[in-house]
Scaffold this motif. Sequence first.
Motif, PDB file in Angstrom:
ATOM      1  N   PHE A   6      37.300  37.772  44.301  1.00 10.88           N
ATOM      2  CA  PHE A   6      38.083  38.351  43.218  1.00 10.88           C
ATOM      3  C   PHE A   6      37.961  37.502  41.956  1.00 10.88           C
ATOM      4  O   PHE A   6      37.834  38.031  40.858  1.00 10.88           O
ATOM      5  CB  PHE A   6      39.553  38.515  43.611  1.00 10.88           C
ATOM      6  N   ARG A   7      38.004  36.191  42.093  1.00 13.77           N
ATOM      7  CA  ARG A   7      37.868  35.301  40.930  1.00 13.77           C
ATOM      8  C   ARG A   7      36.506  35.499  40.264  1.00 13.77           C
ATOM      9  O   ARG A   7      36.401  35.523  39.023  1.00 13.77           O
ATOM     10  CB  ARG A   7      38.050  33.840  41.360  1.00 13.77           C
ATOM     11  N   GLU A   8      35.470  35.651  41.060  1.00 18.54           N
ATOM     12  CA  GLU A   8      34.124  35.901  40.530  1.00 18.54           C
ATOM     13  C   GLU A   8      34.103  37.235  39.770  1.00 18.54           C
ATOM     14  O   GLU A   8      33.549  37.325  38.671  1.00 18.54           O
ATOM     15  CB  GLU A   8      33.124  35.930  41.689  1.00 18.54           C
ATOM     16  N   LEU A   9      34.701  38.257  40.359  1.00 21.38           N
ATOM     17  CA  LEU A   9      34.789  39.563  39.709  1.00 21.38           C
ATOM     18  C   LEU A   9      35.579  39.450  38.404  1.00 21.38           C
ATOM     19  O   LEU A   9      35.156  39.965  37.369  1.00 21.38           O
ATOM     20  CB  LEU A   9      35.461  40.573  40.638  1.00 21.38           C
ATOM     21  N   TYR A  10      36.705  38.766  38.447  1.00 27.15           N
ATOM     22  CA  TYR A  10      37.551  38.588  37.263  1.00 27.15           C
ATOM     23  C   TYR A  10      36.756  37.939  36.134  1.00 27.15           C
ATOM     24  O   TYR A  10      36.764  38.424  35.006  1.00 27.15           O
ATOM     25  CB  TYR A  10      38.771  37.738  37.619  1.00 27.15           C
ATOM     26  N   ASP A  11      36.089  36.848  36.437  1.00 23.82           N
ATOM     27  CA  ASP A  11      35.343  36.121  35.408  1.00 23.82           C
ATOM     28  C   ASP A  11      34.224  36.965  34.796  1.00 23.82           C
ATOM     29  O   ASP A  11      34.055  37.000  33.578  1.00 23.82           O
ATOM     30  CB  ASP A  11      34.765  34.826  35.978  1.00 23.82           C
ATOM     31  N   SER A  12      33.466  37.654  35.637  1.00 29.31           N
ATOM     32  CA  SER A  12      32.358  38.453  35.104  1.00 29.31           C
ATOM     33  C   SER A  12      32.872  39.657  34.327  1.00 29.31           C
ATOM     34  O   SER A  12      32.310  40.013  33.294  1.00 29.31           O
ATOM     35  CB  SER A  12      31.405  38.886  36.216  1.00 29.31           C
ATOM     36  N   CYS A  13      33.954  40.271  34.776  1.00 27.17           N
ATOM     37  CA  CYS A  13      34.528  41.410  34.056  1.00 27.17           C
ATOM     38  C   CYS A  13      35.157  40.975  32.743  1.00 27.17           C
ATOM     39  O   CYS A  13      35.056  41.683  31.740  1.00 27.17           O
ATOM     40  CB  CYS A  13      35.573  42.124  34.915  1.00 27.17           C
ATOM     41  N   GLN A  14      35.800  39.834  32.756  1.00 25.78           N
ATOM     42  CA  GLN A  14      36.439  39.350  31.529  1.00 25.78           C
ATOM     43  C   GLN A  14      35.391  39.136  30.444  1.00 25.78           C
ATOM     44  O   GLN A  14      35.570  39.576  29.309  1.00 25.78           O
ATOM     45  CB  GLN A  14      37.209  38.064  31.786  1.00 25.78           C
ATOM     46  N   GLU A  15      34.317  38.497  30.786  1.00 30.12           N
ATOM     47  CA  GLU A  15      33.249  38.259  29.812  1.00 30.12           C
ATOM     48  C   GLU A  15      32.693  39.584  29.288  1.00 30.12           C
ATOM     49  O   GLU A  15      32.492  39.758  28.090  1.00 30.12           O
ATOM     50  CB  GLU A  15      32.135  37.437  30.463  1.00 30.12           C
ATOM     51  N   TYR A  16      32.463  40.519  30.183  1.00 32.37           N
ATOM     52  CA  TYR A  16      31.911  41.833  29.837  1.00 32.37           C
ATOM     53  C   TYR A  16      32.883  42.640  28.973  1.00 32.37           C
ATOM     54  O   TYR A  16      32.485  43.235  27.976  1.00 32.37           O
ATOM     55  CB  TYR A  16      31.590  42.587  31.135  1.00 32.37           C
ATOM     56  N   CYS A  17      34.137  42.657  29.343  1.00 31.12           N
ATOM     57  CA  CYS A  17      35.132  43.522  28.699  1.00 31.12           C
ATOM     58  C   CYS A  17      35.659  42.977  27.375  1.00 31.12           C
ATOM     59  O   CYS A  17      35.922  43.756  26.449  1.00 31.12           O
ATOM     60  CB  CYS A  17      36.311  43.760  29.635  1.00 31.12           C
TER      61      CYS A  17
END
Length: 76
Positions: A6-17
């Motif tokens: 989840f942390r990996e998903l959060y970090d990659s989505c945050q950068e993208y979004c």
Amino acid sequence: MNDAKFRELYDSCQEYCMKTLKKWTFNQQDAEDAFAEAISIYWIRYKQGKIKNHDNIKAYILKTALNTYRNKIKTD
């Protein structure tokens, strides 16, 4: 999904979004608020088994964040 995933998903989505959200909201705080709400909505729906298509999670979270922001400005 475990905490590390989840942390990996959060970090990659945050950068993208955040790039797109900052353009739409015109400020950092509103962009962060919309992203935080969207990632929370995703997590709740994921845990409930309501997320069926995992092909483009980043786009799903971005669209949720944009909708969250639009709804906020409609009510303000």
